[in-house]
Write a protein that holds these residues in place. Sequence first.
Motif: not given
Length: 76
Positions: A59-64, A41-46
Amino acid sequence: MENEQLAIEVIRGIAMDSSRVLVERQRAIDALTLFHEAAIPALAYIERKTDMHVLKERCRLYIQRIKDGAIVSMTL
């Protein structure tokens, strides 16, 4: 768990702080990966709120990677 959520919020704040240099903000995003799924959620917010392309991509890379179950280290 409460301490973990507080840490995530503080680190997210650092990543969003436009008065900090880019490398500090990138390292804050890297640090969020220590919290695995709880950081999504924090990564998506950023990703949504920042205007810096490099931070969005990080952020996209880490979320994936987290969603794929990959082991995510603090360096790319």
